[in-house]
Each structure stands twice: as structure tokens, then as C-alpha cells.
Design a protein around this motif. Sequence first.
Motif, short mmCIF file in Angstrom:
data_model
loop_
_atom_site.label_atom_id
_atom_site.label_comp_id
_atom_site.label_asym_id
_atom_site.label_seq_id
_atom_site.Cartn_x
_atom_site.Cartn_y
_atom_site.Cartn_z
N LEU A 38 0.87 -1.24 -0.06
CA LEU A 38 -0.20 0.01 0.02
C LEU A 38 0.67 1.33 0.09
O LEU A 38 0.35 2.08 -0.82
CB LEU A 38 -0.83 -0.05 1.21
N GLU A 39 1.97 1.10 0.74
CA GLU A 39 2.96 2.23 0.88
C GLU A 39 3.30 2.47 -0.73
O GLU A 39 3.45 3.70 -0.99
CB GLU A 39 3.81 1.99 1.84
N ASP A 40 3.58 1.42 -1.18
CA ASP A 40 4.31 1.45 -2.69
C ASP A 40 3.23 2.18 -3.27
O ASP A 40 3.50 3.02 -4.38
CB ASP A 40 4.43 0.00 -2.80
N VAL A 41 1.91 1.75 -3.29
CA VAL A 41 0.93 2.41 -4.01
C VAL A 41 1.03 3.85 -4.18
O VAL A 41 0.89 4.73 -4.92
CB VAL A 41 -0.40 1.62 -4.11
N GLY A 42 0.84 4.17 -2.73
CA GLY A 42 1.04 5.54 -2.59
C GLY A 42 2.31 6.45 -3.10
O GLY A 42 2.07 7.28 -3.63
N LEU A 43 3.21 5.80 -2.92
CA LEU A 43 4.51 6.20 -3.42
C LEU A 43 4.32 6.57 -4.90
O LEU A 43 4.64 7.24 -5.51
CB LEU A 43 5.74 5.52 -3.31
#
Lengths: 586, 441
Positions: B69-74
Amino acid sequence: MGGLEKKKYERGAATNYITRNRARKKLQLSLPDFRRLCILKGIYPHEPKHKKKVNKGSTAPRTFYLLKDIKFLLHEPIVNKFREYKVFVRKLRKAYGKSEWGTVERLKDNKPTYKLDHIVKERYPTFIDALRDLDDALSMCFLFSTFPRTGKCHVQTIQLCRRLAVEFQNYVIASRSLRKVFLSIKGIYYQAEVLGQPITWITPYAFAHDHPTDVDYRVMATFTEFYTTLLGFVNFRLYQSLNLVYPPKIDSQAEDELKPAEGKEYAMDSESYLEKLSGLSASLARAVAPTHEDEVEMDEFPVEGETAELMDAKKKEQEALEKHKKLFEGLRFFLNREVPREPLAFVIRCFGGQVSWDKSLCIGATYEATDPSITHHIIDRPHLDKQVVGRYYLQPQWVFDSVNAKLCLPVADYFPGVLLPPHLSPFVTEKEGDYVPPEKLKLLALQRGENPGAGYEESEEEEEEEEEEEEEGDNDKEEEEDESEKEEEMKLQKMEEQKTQSTQSNKVTAGKVRVEDKQRLEQEQQSEEKRLAIMMMKKREKYLYKKIMFGKKRKIREANKLAEKRKAHDAALKEQKKKKKKARQA
Amino acid sequence: ATSASFPPFTRLPHEMAAAESFLAFNPAARPGPAAASRRRYRGPRNRKKGWKRWSGPEAQLGREIGDFLEDVGLQERAAGGLISEQIFGITPNYSPSKIFRIIFGFFFFCSICAHQTPNGRKEKRRRQFWEKKAEKGIFPREERKLRARLNREGDPKKSPKSQKPPELGRFCDPLSDPLDAPLAGQDPWFLQQTKKMPVQRPPRLQVKPSPLPPVEVIGQGGSYNPPFQDHQVWGGFGGSWGGIGGPGGVLRGFWGVLGEFWGVLKGFEGGQVQAGHSAAPGPVPAALWAGSGVTRGHSVVTPGHSQDNDKARSRLVTLQHQALFQLRSLRRSLRFRDLELRRRRLLRERRRKILETAPKRLGRQRWGLGFWDLGFGPEGSVLRDRFKSLQRRNLIEPRARARSGTGKKSKFGGKKQKFGAKSENLGGKSPNSGGKKFKFG
């Protein structure tokens, strides 16, 4: 095949029950708390139909509850109180350990308490329900009120029980609802009729306690806790129904009488009030002063479906009841000091008598032993030196027996030092074919208004003889019954002999008119038929028939045995008496 | 099983995350504090592992999801949208193998999720099953109950609102909680569940677990008068002292009872004749009766009448008599049998009913204990009597004797004695001072 695998113990009976331990965990309570909760809420363990199925195949002895019941318990507000109390105890212990006395005080001030009012209301939706469950409550309260204050249970509990018991006794006196008394070795059984409900309870004798070790006192105390709450409500309601003040107050007129003449009081009024009440000698104050109306007879309307006979029977019953209620009215009793005061005072007052005792014995004495108006003096010692003329000196059993017989029994049997007639239980119901003690027969005759044997008031010996005769007659009957078959055979044989004789003697005699005994003929025919019928029965039927007859015979035999024992006993007694007489004469 | 279904070149997600070749947007790949955050704080090291320590495959998965999810945000922040969208949308910058990896990684994650739900597949099937059933109008029990409730509330007869008396005037209680106001007059079930009303006691709890009376009055043998010894003599017969018949009831004749019985039979006989019973056989030959003494009372033989004719006639008469008797007796026996069977059937039914309805006794001794075994004898304490009565009525569980502190005490005493003995051996001291002496020594 497919489908889901069916697992064991996941459906059916196994899901309806829950073990005690699981229930306890579900409620987050300790075992004593859980027990207490169950008793208070009236949730009882259940025995499953198939224990093994419920117990997951194990046969270990476990207590089961219905899951529904435990779910119902989950809603109980008291559960929270229990938990709070647990926390309170923990905190208190900690504070004690740290010697923080301020904290201890604070905690003690905020000690969590719970009330049982809502549970009483919940368990007994109507007043009649509560009355039906009063047997237990009363027995328990009377029992606890006699406990010594030795720390087996809280002193407050004992005092509360005493207060409630005395209140109830006062109600019974005021309403004159006592019906039966039976003095057993264990304790005294009473039966009262309150609002149409028979209420039976047992009271132990004072100071007769050995403390059994196999009784769980905590369980009993919990029951008592609940029952005291119940009895408090019931007492209040009962007093209301009689228009009496609650908490009970002694009538002002009676109070004046109770005041000691010298003005020396051993305790303050407030302190000795309960004691005065428990004296049971004074009448209670009414909320509204009773208006003495002329007893107005209510018009009676026949209920539909009721015949005139039924009405008459009812009316008669009512009259008998009224008479019973006023059994001791107008009589003045005095209890000697060796006599158990409380039960006697209670019973006498319940039937309208006046009662007093020695001033030093108990508070609440209204007149002294020298009072000339005393009619009955109850003593329990072989003889009294100074006897006052004009009153009966009687043993205490007379009071109880009279109450049970619903009439004032002849006093001769109950004089001091006289061997008393046996104390019969009024609770025994009558069945046909059972053994009846002769005393009971006599009593029944008395009740019917007959004078059983004119010798009753005559000399004892005559009476005895009569009894003997009676018994002999009885015996004859018994024998008849036992040997009736044989007798029949004998009769037949005799008849045959007669016949043979008649055939042997060839004389011609003057013809006699045969008196044909119709009844006898009929009897003979009947017996003949019976014999034939028995003979013709199939084996199985005969077996059955014999069994039935055997059962009946056994019953009779048992009754006869008892009667014989009684006879032997009486004979032994009589011999003893004779010996005594001889010894006296010699 | 899952790994076997994947092609050999696939790696597990955490491996993919760690792989350098994987997208550089991975937080692990990022320099700085993000990399440091990889080393998870595992709580104080000198403490035991508690539930706070988040480990195991689920934790791993959870961490990976977090990463994802963090990746998606990034991605969204850096590239202005999801890369996958960009791939399929505008700018395919990546090689197909990378794209495959991205997509496959996502689906693999989804498949793991499905796999990780306990009983997921079963639940899914169940859901489908009930969906199918719902189309046909069949619902699971819970739902059926709720629907029934709804229907019941719709019923004007039973709705609590209609039962409520109309409000006379508005009374405002200043102490009442204003939030409770809308609850007034609501559905009791709702109120119970929201703890605004005490839960009603179910009616099944109003029934006592046992029909026994609370106070069982003991028989006449239990009184003080006559004295106790006499009771032992009279009551020795099994405790059945108590019965009282009507006046003269005891000595009712045995044959009297029997006569009554026959009377009943006769009445029965006269009343109804059953057509079905035609089993009565013909008269039994006279020879059968000749030997028995039955005929005695009935043939009247006088010395004057010795002619054959008379004899024959009298014989005939007796035979007829006998046949009549026999027939009657047969019929009677049949009736008797009928009566008896009916009586027995009634008895059996009654007994079964009692057994069915009567509550079982709790505990081990379910049926066995008699009246006297339970301490209901003439003597004994009222306290025990009450306790046993409660047990008998199934109000409390029947337990073995409550253990008092005696067991412990005896143990302690034993020890003490040991000490005493020792001290005596040592210097003849009393057992009380023995312990002290020992200590000092």
C-alpha cells in the motif's frame, strides 16, 4: 459422497447443555459466586437425558446447566456487583497490607452492595406465587433465627431472621390462620392457611443444635439471604391485607398492660421492642381502628353449577372453621416455667386464648400465676405442691392435641403425672385398609360427637376392659378373614356329614319344615361360583389373580401385625400397672 | 500445493520485494529512514515474547500488504498514478516480464488472502448455497427468526404499543435521562438488548425442578410421645406406620374385598356383552365333574326317592347346573382378563408418563436413595433436613460431604508430633517448645 462432515457433539443435546465450569467461565465468576448467583436467580442444574452424549462421551460426574439459563444469567445486573465486590476485596486487602488506613476507610465506605428486590419481583410475578414458595422461606428463617451467635453465620442475618419470623408469627396470630401442629423429635411442624394457600413449615426446638458437618453453610446462608428478602415483602403485604401497621406495633392498650408496674425497666423501649413482640402476648396496632360492626351476614348467591347440598356443605365447613378458630376463646392459660414458652404461646394465641407466664421468664407476661381467672395451668412436672382450686393443671400436649382434634379434648388424660395418649400427626391423610391406631378411632368418634365408650369418664379399668373386648372382637374378625376359606370347606364337610347321617339312619321321622335360609343359600352359591371360576382360569390368569390376592392379603396381614403389636404392648403396660397396684397395696 | 501450480521462475512476494530487479519504488529499495524502518521494533529485548510481538506468516503478509500500500501511495505521488495503469494505458516502459511480475504479484497476493481466510472456501460455498436457496425463498434459521419477529411486530394485536395505555399528560421528570425518552414504549426485545429494561424471566423457569413438597412432614412415628423406644418397636416394620383408614377400615374382610370385586364384575357383565367373545366352548362332559366335590351341595337325595328315573333327572339337573356354572365362569374369566389387561395398560401408561415428566435426580444416585437414607428419620437436625430436602428437590447439586479443615489439621499435627518426638529425644522438652529448641540449636 460429498457434503460437509458431521462432527460429533456439535448438535442436539450437547449444544443445549453447558457444564458448570464452562458456565462459570462464561460469566467470569468464581465458583462460590456462581453458586450464589444460581441460587438467587433460581437457576437449577439439569440432569441431561443422555449424560454421555452431553458429556462428549465421558462418564465423569459433571453438573450441567441449560445453556439458555446461563444466557439468561448473563443479563443479570448482580453479576457486575459480584465482580465489583471481588475488586473491592482485592483493593481492601492491598490497603490493609500497606497499612493505608485512610484508604481502608474510604474503601469500606464505598463497599459495593446489591439488592435482591428485583429478583424477588422477577421470580414471583404474583403474590400467590410468593405464598406458594413460603414453606422454604419460613423453615429457613425459623431455623436461622435459632442459631447461636457463634460466628457460623452473620449475627445480622440471625437477627433479621428472628425479626421476620416473629412478624410472621404475629400475623398468623392476628389472622388466626393456624390449622395444624405436630411435635416431632426433629422439630415442630406447623400448618397455616394464608389467603387460601396451605403453608407448612418446621421450627427447630430452641437450643437443640448439633452442627452437622455435611451441610454447606454458605449455600444455606445464600438461600436464607434470598428468603429473608422474600419474607420481608410477604410480611409487609400480609400486614397490609389485615390493616395492620408494618413494621408491627403493639396495640397501645396492650402496651399499657405490658408496662411493668414498678417502673423498673431492664431495657429501653426501642431495645426491647422485638422481645416484646416475640413474647406474642400482645395484640398488634391497626392502621385504621377496627369498627365493631354487627356481623353483617353477606347475601349468598349460588354459583352456577352448584347444588344446594354443596352450598350447605360449604356453609358447614365454614362454620366448623370459625369454631376451630375460636377454640380457646375465653380461656386463660398460664405457662409454668419448665414449659416451652414460645410454641405454646403461639398456638394458644392463634386460637384466641389468653396466655401469660412468669414475669422472670420472659418479657410480655400479662398476669401472674395467682390470678384467679386462670382456667388452664400448663405444667410439665409430675406434680405440683400448691395447687389452686378452679383451674385445670394440664400437660402441654393437651394444647396441641386439642388444636389438631379441633375441639377441647377431655382433660382427664392430660393431668400431670398421667401417662399421655400418643401424639398423633394431623398431617397423615386417611386411606382405606391401613392400620388405624385405636386412639385415632376414639378421636374420630369424639369429633363426630359420639361418646366413645361410656367408660371414658368412668374408672380406667372399665375402659381398659372395654378396649380389650373391642380388640378381641377385632381379632375374631381377623381370624374370620384369614380362615374364611377353611371355614367354608368346613361348612361343606358338615353338610356332607349331615347328608350321610341322614342316609345312614333309615328312620322315618316327622317331616320338619325346612327353614330355607335364603341368604345362606345365596352365599353358598356365590362361593361356589367363585371356586369354579378360579378353577376354570387359565394358568396365567390364575397366577395374576393369586398375585393380586396376595397383595391384598399382605396388606391386611401387615395391618393385623401392627394391631397385634399394639395389643402386646398394651398388655405389657397393663401388667405393669397391675404389678404396681399390687405393690402399692402390699 | 499452491507453489506447485506456479511456473518455476516465480518467487514469493517477499523475495520479489527484496529483489533488486523489482520496482525501485519498493520502500526497501529506498534509501534513508524507510530502509531503517525495515528493522522492526520488536519491543524490549529483555522481555518475554508477548502477544504484541507480531510475527508469523500472517504478520509477514500483513507487513507485505503494508509495503504494497505504501508502494501504491509512492507510485501515485511519484508517477502520478498507478504504474500498472500507466503500463496498460499510455507508456509501456517496462519489459513484458516485469509487467507480468507486477500483475502476477497482485493476483498472487489476492490468492493468498483467499487462502488465508479460515474455512474460506467452505464459507464461500455456504454463501453460494444460501444465495441459491434465497432465490427459492428459503432462508437460514437466524434470518427466518428475524423475519418472524418483524412480522410479529407488524401484527397489531401483539404490538406493545397498542397495549400501552394512552398518555394522560406530559410529565417531565427532571432526573430522567433525555436520551431515554425515545426509548419509551419501544419494542421490549430492543429495550432488553440495549439494557434499558430488565430481561423477562422465561416462563420455563417458573416451573420447579421437582414436584416434591418443600416440607415433608414425617409420620406419626416421629413424635416425642410415645417415647422413642416405642417408636422403634412400632416402626420396626418398615416405617409404614402412618396410614389411617376410615373407622373400622383396617379390618375389612378379605372376602369382603373380593366380594366387592365380584360385584364390580357382575355389574360389568350386566352392562355390556361383547360380541367378539364367542370363544365359550360347549359344555364339558359330565365325567370331568363326576369325581370332584362340586356337586355335593346341589343334588338333593332323600332316602325315599331311589328310583332310576329320579336319579337320572337329578343328574341331568346337576349337569345342567355345572354347564351353566362353567359357561358363566368362562365368561367371567374372559371379562376378568379384559379388565385386568386394561388395568395393567393404564398402570403402564401412568408409570411411563410419570417417568417421562418426573425430573431425574441429579448426581450419581439417581433413583436409588429411599426416604430414610436421606436423613428423614425421626431424629436429626432440622438444618440437615433442610439441606437434604434442597438436594432432593434438585435445587442444588447433591455433593459428597463438604470437606472441612480436618485433613489438613491432622497432617500438621503429625508434623508437630514429629518435632515433639525429636525434641524429646534431644532433651525431653514438651512438643510445643520443640520447634524453637530445634531452631536455636
